[in-house]
Design a protein around this motif. Sequence first.
Motif, short mmCIF file in Angstrom:
data_model
loop_
_atom_site.label_atom_id
_atom_site.label_comp_id
_atom_site.label_asym_id
_atom_site.label_seq_id
_atom_site.Cartn_x
_atom_site.Cartn_y
_atom_site.Cartn_z
N MET A 51 30.39 6.58 -36.35
CA MET A 51 30.53 6.96 -37.76
C MET A 51 31.65 7.98 -37.91
N GLU A 52 32.52 7.77 -38.89
CA GLU A 52 33.62 8.70 -39.14
C GLU A 52 33.08 10.00 -39.73
N ARG A 53 33.57 11.11 -39.21
CA ARG A 53 33.17 12.42 -39.72
C ARG A 53 34.35 13.05 -40.46
N LYS A 54 34.06 13.67 -41.60
CA LYS A 54 35.10 14.29 -42.41
C LYS A 54 35.01 15.81 -42.26
N ASN A 55 36.17 16.44 -42.11
CA ASN A 55 36.23 17.89 -41.97
C ASN A 55 36.36 18.52 -43.36
N GLY A 56 35.45 19.42 -43.67
CA GLY A 56 35.42 20.03 -45.00
C GLY A 56 36.68 20.78 -45.37
N TRP A 57 37.34 21.38 -44.40
CA TRP A 57 38.58 22.10 -44.70
C TRP A 57 39.66 21.15 -45.24
N GLU A 58 39.60 19.90 -44.86
CA GLU A 58 40.61 18.93 -45.28
C GLU A 58 40.30 18.29 -46.63
N ILE A 59 39.04 18.19 -46.98
CA ILE A 59 38.69 17.42 -48.18
C ILE A 59 38.22 18.28 -49.35
N TRP A 60 37.91 19.55 -49.11
CA TRP A 60 37.44 20.41 -50.20
C TRP A 60 38.60 21.16 -50.83
N ASP A 61 38.55 21.35 -52.16
CA ASP A 61 39.63 22.04 -52.86
C ASP A 61 39.45 23.56 -52.77
N GLU A 62 40.42 24.28 -53.31
CA GLU A 62 40.44 25.74 -53.17
C GLU A 62 39.24 26.41 -53.84
N SER A 63 38.82 25.89 -54.98
CA SER A 63 37.68 26.50 -55.66
C SER A 63 36.41 26.37 -54.83
N LYS A 64 36.25 25.23 -54.17
CA LYS A 64 35.07 25.02 -53.31
C LYS A 64 35.15 25.94 -52.09
N ILE A 65 36.35 26.10 -51.53
CA ILE A 65 36.52 26.97 -50.37
C ILE A 65 36.18 28.42 -50.73
N LYS A 66 36.51 28.85 -51.94
CA LYS A 66 36.15 30.20 -52.38
C LYS A 66 34.63 30.37 -52.40
N GLU A 67 33.92 29.33 -52.84
CA GLU A 67 32.45 29.37 -52.84
C GLU A 67 31.92 29.53 -51.41
N VAL A 68 32.55 28.80 -50.49
CA VAL A 68 32.14 28.86 -49.08
C VAL A 68 32.25 30.28 -48.55
N PHE A 69 33.42 30.91 -48.75
CA PHE A 69 33.63 32.25 -48.22
C PHE A 69 32.71 33.27 -48.88
N ALA A 70 32.50 33.16 -50.18
CA ALA A 70 31.62 34.10 -50.87
C ALA A 70 30.19 33.98 -50.37
N TYR A 71 29.71 32.74 -50.22
CA TYR A 71 28.35 32.53 -49.75
C TYR A 71 28.18 33.09 -48.34
N CYS A 72 29.16 32.84 -47.49
CA CYS A 72 29.06 33.26 -46.09
C CYS A 72 29.15 34.78 -45.93
N GLU A 73 29.81 35.47 -46.86
CA GLU A 73 29.82 36.93 -46.82
C GLU A 73 28.41 37.47 -47.01
N ASP A 74 27.70 36.93 -47.99
CA ASP A 74 26.31 37.35 -48.22
C ASP A 74 25.42 36.99 -47.02
N TYR A 75 25.66 35.82 -46.45
CA TYR A 75 24.89 35.38 -45.29
C TYR A 75 25.10 36.32 -44.11
N LYS A 76 26.34 36.68 -43.82
CA LYS A 76 26.64 37.58 -42.70
C LYS A 76 25.95 38.92 -42.89
N GLU A 77 26.02 39.44 -44.10
CA GLU A 77 25.39 40.74 -44.37
C GLU A 77 23.88 40.68 -44.18
#
Length: 454
Positions: free
Chosen positions: A1-27
């Motif tokens: 099965m082909e796997r897609k890498n999120g960094w390649e297919i997600w736009d900048e607004s989605k990437i911002k959500e990723v980083f914001a969510y992960c900051e809260d997760y790390k804390e």
Amino acid sequence: MERKNGWEIWDESKIKEVFAYCEDYKEFLSINKTVRKFVKSCIEKSKEKGFKNIDELNVIKKGDKFYKINKGKEVIFGIIGDKKLTDGCRFIVAHTDCPRIDLKTSPLYEDENIALFKTYYYGGIKKYQWLTIPLALCGVVFLKDGTFKEIEIGEKDNDPVFVITDLLPHLAKEQYKKTIEDGFPGESLNAFVGTVPDKSKDKEKVKSNVLKILKEYYGIDEEDLVSAEIELVPAGKSKDAGIDKSMILAYGQDDRVCSYTSFTALLNSYNPINNIFCILVDQEEIGSRGSTSASSSFFEYFIEEVLEKSGYSILDKRKLFENSKAISADVNTLLDPNFKDAYEPRNAGRINCGVVLTKITGARGKSGSTEPTGEYVAYIRKIFDKNNVLWQPGEIGKLELGGGGTVASYFARYNIDTVDCGTGVLSMHAPFELTGKIDVYSTYEGYKVFYQEE
């Protein structure tokens, strides 16, 4: 099965959500390194969203948000949706315990003018990985009068830390000849605690000084350690990993990454159609045998209470279970380029390619696996694809090498459709584990969809 890498297919607004969510997760990970603290913090966050202790509710109705605690180490959160309870519920269960080093029942002793703690290792670990790293001492001491003292030493910048020493290479000729198991016996995992003597004592002067400090700062005596839950965990905060900050290096991601994502997915589920529940259990890493584990009757008693307070009969429990769906939210491994021989490439998950759907767990083929039906796996695929959740299939290594269990069997036994689905992790069970931020956020999105979709 082909796997897609999120960094390649997600736009900048989605990437911002990723980083914001992960900051809260790390804390959240950095602050909550014990089961009790993790559970307590989740409850505090739920109260901010209007959740109440179920004991405060005489009647449960549509829209109610509530939780129930089991001995401070297990908790279930629930939201009542539009559907009847007998039409089924959505359950996501994860475990909040992690591999660690626990103090023995009578831990403190002195040898060669050094005070040390005797320890047990908790969960499956490579013992050598826990040597020479800074460790924090965290936990709770329960006194005979019913009060308790919380201990946390090693997390603040000016705190001392603890360490388990290793043999220097110059003297390790015989150690090198042994297997990893024999070269690092469990009884040698003794943490250095102090070296300053109490000059007023005639013997065990260093141990006496440690006890004096514990009494002065925490009000506890040596005997109180018998009723303590104290552990040694890696000191320090969760960190971004990689020059591009695309990964997270942190203690306890197995399985707090799934605990956090399933919990926050429920918190952010508004006016759900389904009746949704997040179940955070303890003791998975040591076999799920205790009263706060997935094998406990706590879950069943909780469902009976929900039914009764919602105007149903306890006999309706059978229909509720039969029509329910569950996710066993536990981590899986990812293909590691440093150890490719341990994986079967066609079926191994890849970092940043999404939440991992694990059809087969167990070991040695399908032994011990809680295998979901094909119909249920197809349902999960359907709702993920419908909602653009990035997901991938995965397994825990080659057949004769890999394998591992989860809590899935404890929910499948109720005739609840159950499948394993969670974040991929590298260096699993090491003091610091590695995840991809895309995978963490994909897990959150997948769980949220599971709660919401019919």
